[in-house]
Design a protein around this motif. Sequence first.
Motif, PDB file in Angstrom:
ATOM      1  N   ARG A 181       0.820  -1.208   0.000  1.00 13.68           N
ATOM      2  CA  ARG A 181       0.000   0.000   0.000  1.00 13.68           C
ATOM      3  C   ARG A 181       0.856   1.261   0.000  1.00 13.68           C
ATOM      4  O   ARG A 181       0.525   2.237  -0.659  1.00 13.68           O
ATOM      5  CB  ARG A 181      -0.951  -0.002   1.201  1.00 13.68           C
ATOM      6  CG  ARG A 181      -2.083  -1.005   1.073  1.00 13.68           C
ATOM      7  CD  ARG A 181      -2.992  -0.996   2.284  1.00 13.68           C
ATOM      8  NE  ARG A 181      -4.070  -1.962   2.122  1.00 13.68           N
ATOM      9  CZ  ARG A 181      -5.235  -1.680   1.568  1.00 13.68           C
ATOM     10  NH1 ARG A 181      -5.466  -0.466   1.120  1.00 13.68           N
ATOM     11  NH2 ARG A 181      -6.168  -2.601   1.450  1.00 13.68           N
ATOM     12  N   ASP A 182       1.947   1.247   0.764  1.00 10.57           N
ATOM     13  CA  ASP A 182       2.824   2.413   0.805  1.00 10.57           C
ATOM     14  C   ASP A 182       3.403   2.717  -0.568  1.00 10.57           C
ATOM     15  O   ASP A 182       3.574   3.887  -0.942  1.00 10.57           O
ATOM     16  CB  ASP A 182       3.963   2.193   1.811  1.00 10.57           C
ATOM     17  CG  ASP A 182       3.488   2.273   3.249  1.00 10.57           C
ATOM     18  OD1 ASP A 182       2.354   2.745   3.472  1.00 10.57           O
ATOM     19  OD2 ASP A 182       4.247   1.856   4.146  1.00 10.57           O
ATOM     20  N   GLU A 183       3.708   1.671  -1.328  1.00 10.27           N
ATOM     21  CA  GLU A 183       4.254   1.854  -2.670  1.00 10.27           C
ATOM     22  C   GLU A 183       3.217   2.473  -3.592  1.00 10.27           C
ATOM     23  O   GLU A 183       3.526   3.365  -4.389  1.00 10.27           O
ATOM     24  CB  GLU A 183       4.719   0.506  -3.236  1.00 10.27           C
ATOM     25  CG  GLU A 183       5.344   0.603  -4.621  1.00 10.27           C
ATOM     26  CD  GLU A 183       5.775  -0.751  -5.156  1.00 10.27           C
ATOM     27  OE1 GLU A 183       6.326  -0.788  -6.274  1.00 10.27           O
ATOM     28  OE2 GLU A 183       5.563  -1.773  -4.463  1.00 10.27           O
ATOM     29  N   ILE A 184       1.976   2.018  -3.480  1.00  9.39           N
ATOM     30  CA  ILE A 184       0.905   2.566  -4.312  1.00  9.39           C
ATOM     31  C   ILE A 184       0.665   4.033  -3.968  1.00  9.39           C
ATOM     32  O   ILE A 184       0.560   4.888  -4.852  1.00  9.39           O
ATOM     33  CB  ILE A 184      -0.391   1.757  -4.123  1.00  9.39           C
ATOM     34  CG1 ILE A 184      -0.202   0.333  -4.642  1.00  9.39           C
ATOM     35  CG2 ILE A 184      -1.561   2.432  -4.853  1.00  9.39           C
ATOM     36  CD1 ILE A 184      -1.356  -0.596  -4.344  1.00  9.39           C
ATOM     37  N   LEU A 185       0.591   4.331  -2.681  1.00  9.86           N
ATOM     38  CA  LEU A 185       0.374   5.719  -2.259  1.00  9.86           C
ATOM     39  C   LEU A 185       1.491   6.623  -2.743  1.00  9.86           C
ATOM     40  O   LEU A 185       1.261   7.752  -3.174  1.00  9.86           O
ATOM     41  CB  LEU A 185       0.255   5.793  -0.732  1.00  9.86           C
ATOM     42  CG  LEU A 185      -1.032   5.203  -0.134  1.00  9.86           C
ATOM     43  CD1 LEU A 185      -0.931   5.148   1.382  1.00  9.86           C
ATOM     44  CD2 LEU A 185      -2.250   6.015  -0.556  1.00  9.86           C
ATOM     45  N   ASP A 186       2.724   6.116  -2.701  1.00 12.01           N
ATOM     46  CA  ASP A 186       3.872   6.911  -3.134  1.00 12.01           C
ATOM     47  C   ASP A 186       3.825   7.179  -4.632  1.00 12.01           C
ATOM     48  O   ASP A 186       4.013   8.305  -5.086  1.00 12.01           O
ATOM     49  CB  ASP A 186       5.162   6.179  -2.772  1.00 12.01           C
ATOM     50  CG  ASP A 186       6.399   6.949  -3.204  1.00 12.01           C
ATOM     51  OD1 ASP A 186       6.370   8.198  -3.176  1.00 12.01           O
ATOM     52  OD2 ASP A 186       7.395   6.309  -3.577  1.00 12.01           O
ATOM     53  N   LYS A 187       3.548   6.138  -5.431  1.00  8.32           N
ATOM     54  CA  LYS A 187       3.585   6.270  -6.886  1.00  8.32           C
ATOM     55  C   LYS A 187       2.376   7.017  -7.443  1.00  8.32           C
ATOM     56  O   LYS A 187       2.479   7.707  -8.453  1.00  8.32           O
ATOM     57  CB  LYS A 187       3.707   4.881  -7.539  1.00  8.32           C
ATOM     58  CG  LYS A 187       5.046   4.201  -7.310  1.00  8.32           C
ATOM     59  CD  LYS A 187       5.130   2.884  -8.031  1.00  8.32           C
ATOM     60  CE  LYS A 187       6.482   2.224  -7.838  1.00  8.32           C
ATOM     61  NZ  LYS A 187       7.590   3.028  -8.401  1.00  8.32           N
ATOM     62  N   VAL A 188       1.223   6.870  -6.808  1.00  4.62           N
ATOM     63  CA  VAL A 188       0.004   7.481  -7.339  1.00  4.62           C
ATOM     64  C   VAL A 188      -0.295   8.828  -6.688  1.00  4.62           C
ATOM     65  O   VAL A 188      -0.687   9.782  -7.356  1.00  4.62           O
ATOM     66  CB  VAL A 188      -1.204   6.528  -7.176  1.00  4.62           C
ATOM     67  CG1 VAL A 188      -2.489   7.197  -7.669  1.00  4.62           C
ATOM     68  CG2 VAL A 188      -0.957   5.222  -7.938  1.00  4.62           C
ATOM     69  N   TRP A 189      -0.107   8.903  -5.378  1.00  4.86           N
ATOM     70  CA  TRP A 189      -0.441  10.141  -4.664  1.00  4.86           C
ATOM     71  C   TRP A 189       0.778  10.954  -4.230  1.00  4.86           C
ATOM     72  O   TRP A 189       0.679  12.139  -3.993  1.00  4.86           O
ATOM     73  CB  TRP A 189      -1.287   9.839  -3.426  1.00  4.86           C
ATOM     74  CG  TRP A 189      -2.718   9.611  -3.755  1.00  4.86           C
ATOM     75  CD1 TRP A 189      -3.709  10.545  -3.833  1.00  4.86           C
ATOM     76  CD2 TRP A 189      -3.346   8.358  -4.074  1.00  4.86           C
ATOM     77  NE1 TRP A 189      -4.898   9.954  -4.172  1.00  4.86           N
ATOM     78  CE2 TRP A 189      -4.715   8.604  -4.326  1.00  4.86           C
ATOM     79  CE3 TRP A 189      -2.887   7.034  -4.167  1.00  4.86           C
ATOM     80  CZ2 TRP A 189      -5.610   7.601  -4.660  1.00  4.86           C
ATOM     81  CZ3 TRP A 189      -3.772   6.043  -4.503  1.00  4.86           C
ATOM     82  CH2 TRP A 189      -5.119   6.322  -4.743  1.00  4.86           C
ATOM     83  N   GLY A 190       1.923  10.303  -4.130  1.00  3.87           N
ATOM     84  CA  GLY A 190       3.114  11.001  -3.663  1.00  3.87           C
ATOM     85  C   GLY A 190       3.244  10.853  -2.171  1.00  3.87           C
ATOM     86  O   GLY A 190       2.273  10.982  -1.427  1.00  3.87           O
ATOM     87  N   ASN A 191       4.466  10.569  -1.697  1.00  2.00           N
ATOM     88  CA  ASN A 191       4.645  10.269  -0.282  1.00  2.00           C
ATOM     89  C   ASN A 191       4.525  11.482   0.621  1.00  2.00           C
ATOM     90  O   ASN A 191       4.546  11.355   1.832  1.00  2.00           O
ATOM     91  CB  ASN A 191       5.992   9.566  -0.044  1.00  2.00           C
ATOM     92  CG  ASN A 191       7.165  10.381  -0.561  1.00  2.00           C
ATOM     93  OD1 ASN A 191       7.023  11.562  -0.865  1.00  2.00           O
ATOM     94  ND2 ASN A 191       8.325   9.746  -0.668  1.00  2.00           N
TER      95      ASN A 191
END
Length: 228
Positions: A181-191
């Motif tokens: 989930r952290d990877e998805i949030l980072d790639k799609v929404w930005g960390n």
Amino acid sequence: MKKKNTKILLVDDEPDILEIVGYNLMQEGYQIVTASNGKEAITKAKKELPDLIIMDVMMPEMDGMEACENIRNIPELREVIITFLTARSEDYSQVAGFDAGADDYITKPIKPKLLVSKVKALLRRLKEAGEQDSETLNVGGIEINREEYKIIKDDVEIALPRKEFELFYLLASKPGKVFKRDEILDKVWGNEVVVGGRTIDVHIRKLREKIGDELFKTIKGVGYKFEV
């Protein structure tokens, strides 16, 4: 994307909010356009073609949810980022916002420095998306056009808000991959962008409704291989 070329539309029925938020963003070099209700927001968005819209939810004449849905149906504004700035932080309100086509949700009150940081993060994702190589994927009988933000299924175009498209494109680009989930949030929404814990689940639900649940399941790994 240079700041002086970046246009932000602020929409709120409270003049103090428009003044304070607008001032802090102008200090960062952004072009600021304002509107005081949903109807005016649609008119200004068509005329100004902003890169980012920051919009309150509860407003007279037309609320932010309805305005967001209308803006998402305007072809010229397909790629605009829309984030709600509101005092309503309940999960149901955030879900409704994402359903209406919003990309993010910022809860008031917010400190100016944090707001500026969030705006920079949102715009950075827009820039990175624009710099990615153009590519068309064909997965499970669905054509995914990254350059034009289009999904074609059975010769019919499926309209998706930006974040739903980016999420689907990410998952479809690597079938079978287990995404954290952290990877998805980072790639799609930005960390640097803080979104609710249900954000991914809401977007996956909407994708299943629009793409088709059975077809969604047959695309190996797409939408179903997550790690919490």
